[in-house]
Design an enzyme around this catalytic site. Structure first.
Site, PDB file in Angstrom:
ATOM      1  N   LYS A   1       0.834  -1.453   0.514  1.00  0.00           N
ATOM      2  CA  LYS A   1       0.111  -0.200  -0.045  1.00  0.00           C
ATOM      3  C   LYS A   1       0.742   1.250   0.119  1.00  0.00           C
ATOM      4  O   LYS A   1       2.239   1.239   0.427  1.00  0.00           O
ATOM      5  CB  LYS A   1      -0.916  -0.124   1.234  1.00  0.00           C
ATOM      6  CG  LYS A   1      -1.585  -1.180   0.849  1.00  0.00           C
ATOM      7  CD  LYS A   1      -2.834  -0.970   1.776  1.00  0.00           C
ATOM      8  CE  LYS A   1      -4.404  -2.166   1.255  1.00  0.00           C
ATOM      9  NZ  LYS A   1      -5.306  -1.959   2.058  1.00  0.00           N
TER      10      LYS A   1
ATOM     11  N   ARG B   1      -2.583 -10.196   5.050  1.00  0.00           N
ATOM     12  CA  ARG B   1      -3.220 -10.592   3.819  1.00  0.00           C
ATOM     13  C   ARG B   1      -2.153 -10.227   2.861  1.00  0.00           C
ATOM     14  O   ARG B   1      -2.291  -8.918   2.785  1.00  0.00           O
ATOM     15  CB  ARG B   1      -4.604  -9.542   3.705  1.00  0.00           C
ATOM     16  CG  ARG B   1      -5.146  -9.836   2.100  1.00  0.00           C
ATOM     17  CD  ARG B   1      -6.295  -8.390   1.933  1.00  0.00           C
ATOM     18  NE  ARG B   1      -6.550  -9.257   0.619  1.00  0.00           N
ATOM     19  CZ  ARG B   1      -6.126  -8.479  -0.611  1.00  0.00           C
ATOM     20  NH1 ARG B   1      -5.728  -7.046  -0.407  1.00  0.00           N
ATOM     21  NH2 ARG B   1      -6.731  -8.429  -1.704  1.00  0.00           N
TER      22      ARG B   1
HETATM   23  N1  PMM Z   1      -6.629  -4.741   0.388  1.00  0.00           N
HETATM   24  C1  PMM Z   1      -7.749  -4.753  -0.768  1.00  0.00           C
HETATM   25  C2  PMM Z   1      -7.721  -5.306  -1.156  1.00  0.00           C
HETATM   26  N2  PMM Z   1      -8.571  -6.689  -0.546  1.00  0.00           N
HETATM   27  N3  PMM Z   1      -8.978  -6.811   2.232  1.00  0.00           N
HETATM   28  C3  PMM Z   1      -9.242  -6.965   3.551  1.00  0.00           C
HETATM   29  N4  PMM Z   1      -9.561  -8.020   4.138  1.00  0.00           N
HETATM   30  N5  PMM Z   1      -7.965  -6.277   3.344  1.00  0.00           N
HETATM   31  C4  PMM Z   1      -7.590  -5.009   2.723  1.00  0.00           C
HETATM   32  O1  PMM Z   1      -6.727  -5.129   3.188  1.00  0.00           O
HETATM   33  C5  PMM Z   1      -8.168  -5.564   1.297  1.00  0.00           C
HETATM   34  C6  PMM Z   1      -8.967  -6.024   1.516  1.00  0.00           C
HETATM   35  C7  PMM Z   1      -6.926  -3.483  -1.419  1.00  0.00           C
HETATM   36  O2  PMM Z   1      -5.839  -3.890  -1.880  1.00  0.00           O
HETATM   37  P1  PMM Z   1      -5.159  -5.528  -3.178  1.00  0.00           P
HETATM   38  O3  PMM Z   1      -6.043  -3.844  -4.481  1.00  0.00           O
HETATM   39  O4  PMM Z   1      -3.705  -5.282  -3.792  1.00  0.00           O
HETATM   40  O5  PMM Z   1      -5.864  -6.267  -3.248  1.00  0.00           O
END
Ligand code: PMM
Length: 284
Positions: free
Chosen positions: A204, A243
């Site tokens: 991020k 995650r």
């Molecule tokens: N961040 C993203 C997508 N899904 N789900 C949870 N539970 N927590 C998060 O911080 C989260 C998520 C955004 O990141 P990506 O686009 O790299 O998947």
């Protein structure tokens, strides 16, 4: 939890895994590297992103969820739509990961209760298009905890057992970089609410900005070391899950955090009370 975005436009891995065969192979790679859960998402939530149609989200995710679950891996479905969640569980998903914490789809809580799987309830204030305009808090930790507890209340009222709920502070979702750091620093307050906690720091923006001049950032694919450092910290705090996109570096970091934790505990066990009469260490 290893991330598998089946999207053309996610901020760090968009377009890489849109082909279902490539997606399944990547899921197997993530599991071989140590991921316990593969989180499959078909809609990008990067700041400014537009929504995808439900048909497209279903087409991207369901065959991949089914193939990965059939291969024996544990799958979570990253969706804000109850219909996608339901279909994913029907083909083998074991978790629902709703970044909107039930706010985007009023039927999500009821659906989670009906399908009977664990559900991740994340802190969220609005869709990606304009979410950063909602990043206003006077006490970010207090407000995230109270807004999350309202969301959790809705799932419980709909019939989801409290022990099935995992909460997530939603770093980067209606949060400034400073808010993300504050939430990380105060995470024990969220953990004290009694639910399992999962955190997504992976790649991020706030990690990309560390150590860089104002306004500059490391590109997303160069943020895995920074991510792993946060994984070690989160492991030390005792969160239930992290995650991440790059599982290998996080597993390494968590192994080191764990070894250090054990060594520190053993070292504390060696300390003996100091006796007054000798002034020496009685355990010598
Ligand atoms: N961040 C993203 C997508 N899904 N789900 C949870 N539970 N927590 C998060 O911080 C989260 C998520 C955004 O990141 P990506 O686009 O790299 O998947």
């Amino acid at each position: 939890m290893g991330v598998l975005n089946v999207t053309p436009d996610s901020f760090s891995d968009g377009g890489l895994f849109i082909d279902p065969d490539v997606a399944v192979a990547h899921a197997q790679e993530l599991a071989a590297e140590g991921a316990d859960i593969i989180d499959v998402g078909g809609e990008s939530t990067r700041p400014g992103a537009d929504r995808v149609e439900i048909e497209q989200e279903l087409q991207r995710t369901i065959p991949v969820v089914e193939a990965i679950a059939r291969a024996g891996l544990t799958v979570s479905i990253d969706t804000m739509r109850s219909e996608v969640a339901r279909r994913a569980v029907e083909v083998g998903a074991a978790y629902i990961n709703d970044v909107s914490g039930g706010l985007a789809d009023p039927r999500m809580a009821r659906t989670a209760a009906e399908v009977g799987v664990d559900v991740i309830v994340m802190h969220w204030r609005g869709h990606s298009r304009d979410m950063q305009q909602r990043a206003t808090y006077s006490d970010v930790t207090g407000e995230v905890i109270s807004e999350l507890s309202e969301r959790v209340g809705e799932f419980v009222a709909a019939g989801v057992a409290p022990e099935r709920i995992i909460v997530d502070p939603g770093l980067g979702f209606a949060k400034s970089f400073e808010h993300n750091w504050q939430l990380l620093a105060t995470l024990p307050e969220l953990m004290a609410q009694g639910h399992r906690v999962i955190v997504g720091t992976s790649r991020k923006g706030f990690l990309g900005a560390v150590g860089r001049p104002e306004g500059q950032s490391r590109p997303p694919l160069e943020r895995d070391v920074a991510t792993a450092v946060t994984s070690a910290y989160l492991c030390d705090l005792g969160v239930w899950g992290v995650r991440v996109h790059d599982v290998r570096s996080t597993i390494d970091a968590m192994d080191v955090a764990n070894a250090l934790w054990l060594a520190r505990r053993a070292a504390r066990g060696r300390t003996r009370p100091v006796r007054r009469d000798t002034g020496g260490d009685t355990g010598a």
